[in-house]
Structure formats: C-alpha cells, structure tokens
Scaffold this motif. Structure first.
Motif, PDB file in Angstrom:
ATOM      1  N   THR A   4       0.762  -1.136   0.029  1.00 11.60           N
ATOM      2  CA  THR A   4       0.187   0.227   0.133  1.00 11.60           C
ATOM      3  C   THR A   4       0.727   1.211   0.130  1.00 11.60           C
ATOM      4  OG1 THR A   4      -0.364  -0.414   2.319  1.00 11.60           O
ATOM      5  CG2 THR A   4      -2.202  -1.021   0.931  1.00 11.60           C
ATOM      6  N   ASP A   5       2.281   1.293   0.034  1.00 11.89           N
ATOM      7  CA  ASP A   5       2.936   2.358  -0.182  1.00 11.89           C
ATOM      8  C   ASP A   5       2.860   2.554  -1.570  1.00 11.89           C
ATOM      9  OD1 ASP A   5       3.832   2.271   2.421  1.00 11.89           O
ATOM     10  OD2 ASP A   5       5.805   1.224   2.195  1.00 11.89           O
ATOM     11  N   TYR A   6       2.538   1.888  -2.518  1.00 13.88           N
ATOM     12  CA  TYR A   6       2.464   1.869  -4.064  1.00 13.88           C
ATOM     13  C   TYR A   6       1.169   1.662  -4.491  1.00 13.88           C
ATOM     14  CZ  TYR A   6       7.525   1.390  -3.435  1.00 13.88           C
ATOM     15  OH  TYR A   6       8.703   1.435  -2.848  1.00 13.88           O
ATOM     16  N   LEU A   7       0.394   1.049  -3.918  1.00 13.89           N
ATOM     17  CA  LEU A   7      -1.145   1.077  -4.423  1.00 13.89           C
ATOM     18  C   LEU A   7      -1.935   2.233  -3.654  1.00 13.89           C
ATOM     19  CD1 LEU A   7      -3.230  -0.474  -6.346  1.00 13.89           C
ATOM     20  CD2 LEU A   7      -3.669  -1.739  -4.123  1.00 13.89           C
ATOM     21  N   THR A   8      -2.224   2.982  -4.358  1.00 17.49           N
ATOM     22  CA  THR A   8      -3.158   4.007  -3.432  1.00 17.49           C
ATOM     23  C   THR A   8      -4.634   4.404  -4.061  1.00 17.49           C
ATOM     24  OG1 THR A   8      -2.573   5.975  -4.972  1.00 17.49           O
ATOM     25  CG2 THR A   8      -1.035   5.357  -2.931  1.00 17.49           C
ATOM     26  N   ARG A   9      -5.345   4.906  -3.393  1.00 17.82           N
ATOM     27  CA  ARG A   9      -6.844   5.184  -3.737  1.00 17.82           C
ATOM     28  C   ARG A   9      -6.763   5.870  -5.128  1.00 17.82           C
ATOM     29  NH1 ARG A   9      -8.859   9.791  -1.751  1.00 17.82           N
ATOM     30  NH2 ARG A   9      -8.018   9.603   0.175  1.00 17.82           N
ATOM     31  N   GLU A  10      -5.931   6.605  -5.175  1.00 20.42           N
ATOM     32  CA  GLU A  10      -5.769   7.466  -6.601  1.00 20.42           C
ATOM     33  C   GLU A  10      -5.343   6.615  -7.832  1.00 20.42           C
ATOM     34  OE1 GLU A  10      -5.614   9.864  -3.299  1.00 20.42           O
ATOM     35  OE2 GLU A  10      -4.012   8.466  -3.767  1.00 20.42           O
ATOM     36  N   SER A  11      -4.642   5.524  -7.412  1.00 20.41           N
ATOM     37  CA  SER A  11      -4.493   4.566  -8.503  1.00 20.41           C
ATOM     38  C   SER A  11      -5.182   3.349  -8.795  1.00 20.41           C
ATOM     39  CB  SER A  11      -2.707   4.065  -8.363  1.00 20.41           C
ATOM     40  OG  SER A  11      -2.701   3.346  -7.112  1.00 20.41           O
ATOM     41  N   CYS A  12      -6.361   3.365  -8.484  1.00 20.05           N
ATOM     42  CA  CYS A  12      -7.431   2.201  -8.343  1.00 20.05           C
ATOM     43  C   CYS A  12      -8.545   3.001  -9.265  1.00 20.05           C
ATOM     44  CB  CYS A  12      -7.953   2.075  -7.111  1.00 20.05           C
ATOM     45  SG  CYS A  12      -6.838   1.160  -5.959  1.00 20.05           S
ATOM     46  N   ILE A  13      -8.988   1.980 -10.217  1.00 17.48           N
ATOM     47  CA  ILE A  13     -10.384   2.089 -11.106  1.00 17.48           C
ATOM     48  C   ILE A  13     -11.056   1.088 -10.533  1.00 17.48           C
ATOM     49  CG2 ILE A  13     -11.282   2.484 -13.399  1.00 17.48           C
ATOM     50  CD1 ILE A  13      -8.550   3.550 -14.523  1.00 17.48           C
ATOM     51  N   THR A 138     -15.424  -0.002  -2.899  1.00 20.41           N
ATOM     52  CA  THR A 138     -14.615   1.188  -3.052  1.00 20.41           C
ATOM     53  C   THR A 138     -12.936   1.083  -3.039  1.00 20.41           C
ATOM     54  OG1 THR A 138     -14.547   2.025  -0.906  1.00 20.41           O
ATOM     55  CG2 THR A 138     -16.513   2.403  -2.099  1.00 20.41           C
ATOM     56  N   ALA A 139     -12.397   1.992  -3.733  1.00 24.07           N
ATOM     57  CA  ALA A 139     -10.676   2.093  -3.381  1.00 24.07           C
ATOM     58  C   ALA A 139     -10.643   2.120  -1.895  1.00 24.07           C
ATOM     59  CB  ALA A 139     -10.377   3.159  -4.271  1.00 24.07           C
ATOM     60  N   ASP A 140     -11.211   2.850  -1.029  1.00 22.83           N
ATOM     61  CA  ASP A 140     -10.641   2.856   0.311  1.00 22.83           C
ATOM     62  C   ASP A 140     -10.848   1.649   0.891  1.00 22.83           C
ATOM     63  OD1 ASP A 140      -9.760   5.606   0.345  1.00 22.83           O
ATOM     64  OD2 ASP A 140     -11.823   6.415   0.550  1.00 22.83           O
ATOM     65  N   ASP A 141     -12.016   0.758   0.620  1.00 27.10           N
ATOM     66  CA  ASP A 141     -12.376  -0.435   1.152  1.00 27.10           C
ATOM     67  C   ASP A 141     -11.139  -1.479   0.583  1.00 27.10           C
ATOM     68  OD1 ASP A 141     -14.553   0.299   2.110  1.00 27.10           O
ATOM     69  OD2 ASP A 141     -15.943  -0.464   0.647  1.00 27.10           O
ATOM     70  N   LEU A 142     -10.617  -1.378  -0.733  1.00 32.21           N
ATOM     71  CA  LEU A 142      -9.746  -2.187  -1.202  1.00 32.21           C
ATOM     72  C   LEU A 142      -8.281  -2.126  -0.330  1.00 32.21           C
ATOM     73  CD1 LEU A 142      -9.034  -4.096  -3.648  1.00 32.21           C
ATOM     74  CD2 LEU A 142      -7.961  -2.092  -4.824  1.00 32.21           C
ATOM     75  N   ILE A 143      -8.031  -0.693  -0.325  1.00 32.75           N
ATOM     76  CA  ILE A 143      -6.837  -0.373   0.305  1.00 32.75           C
ATOM     77  C   ILE A 143      -6.778  -0.778   1.651  1.00 32.75           C
ATOM     78  CG2 ILE A 143      -5.420   1.447   1.295  1.00 32.75           C
ATOM     79  CD1 ILE A 143      -5.307   0.787  -1.770  1.00 32.75           C
ATOM     80  N   ALA A 144      -7.966  -0.660   2.515  1.00 33.47           N
ATOM     81  CA  ALA A 144      -8.194  -1.229   3.715  1.00 33.47           C
ATOM     82  C   ALA A 144      -7.886  -2.656   4.073  1.00 33.47           C
ATOM     83  CB  ALA A 144      -9.602  -0.803   4.313  1.00 33.47           C
TER      84      ALA A 144
END
Length: 151
Positions: A4-13, A138-144
C-alpha cells in the motif's frame, strides 16, 4: 515497505470501461501517466505487451498482473482496475479476469518491485484475503483490505 506504499486510492479504477486486455492495460497506464508516474506511456505499454507475449499474466482466480521492468517509469508503479464484466487474459485456469494489477519498475528499483510482486502473490494465495478483496466496493475499502493483511 508495504504494497500500500505503492497502491493508493488514486491509482485504483473500481469500474474499468475497457473490455479487452489491451484496453485495460491502456486505461490503467493512462491513469499512471496522468499522475506523472510514467515517463513514456507508449514505451511502457510496448514493454507490458512484450511481457504478455512470453506468457499470460492471468494467474487464475480472476486476477491478472501485467508487469514489466522498463526505463519508461519513475521508480515502481502500481495501478489496480476492476472489470465487472470480465476480460479475457488467456488465464491459466481459463477464467475471465476481473481484477488487474498493472505494475512496472525502473530497472534501478528491481529489488523493490520483485518484493512487491512476491507480497501480492502471497496475499492472493490467501482465500480469506481474496474473498475480502473481491467484496471491496470502493478504492478505500480495497486499500483497507490490503492494510489488514500486510505484514
């Protein structure tokens, strides 16, 4: 170093428009280019396609990880896309792909990149992680989900 240092909410579709492998790769590469993380998008896509010709990056369980090392990126880049309709990636298990991780690295950062690929592979082998990951809306759910399972 965490994924998650590299996968961010902004880099998710979370709802890819693309319906083909090439379209999905381009849509995710466009996102990374718009963020200034890819220096030469056409060269990056060319290298990803060359890697795909060596063998499909559709690893099964509806996941693909198209990736490549290239001078065309700044450091290590990661983008995620979800396809609700599914995309044919010629996966080893024959299933269509719904979850795509596009990854690239500048050769100077190859060690980090290889560790991230190993981390992603380990997580994707965990049935509970895959269930939670597939259910993230959501992207936030994915990152979590990633943050809960990273070690």
């Amino acid at each position: 170093m965490k994924f998650t240092d590299y996968l961010t909410r902004e880099s998710c579709i979370m709802d890819l428009r693309a319906s083909s492998k090439d379209g999905a790769i381009r849509e995710l590469a466009d996102l990374l280019t718009d963020q200034g993380r890819i220096k030469d998008e056409e060269d990056f896509i060319k290298h990803v396609r060359e890697r795909e010709m060596l063998g499909s990056t559709g690893i099964g369980n509806h996941v693909a990880i198209p990736h490549c090392p290239t001078q065309s990126v700044h450091g290590v880049v990661v983008a995620f896309g979800r396809s609700k309709q599914g995309i044919d990636f010629q996966s080893y298990d024959g299933s269509e792909v719904n979850h795509i991780f596009l990854m690239g690295t500048n050769p100077a950062d190859l060690n980090i990149y290889l560790k991230l690929l190993a981390t992603l592979s380990r997580l994707l082998n965990d049935r509970i992680f895959r269930q939670e990951f597939a259910n993230a809306s959501t992207a936030d759910d994915l990152i979590a989900v990633f943050k809960r399972h990273e070690k």
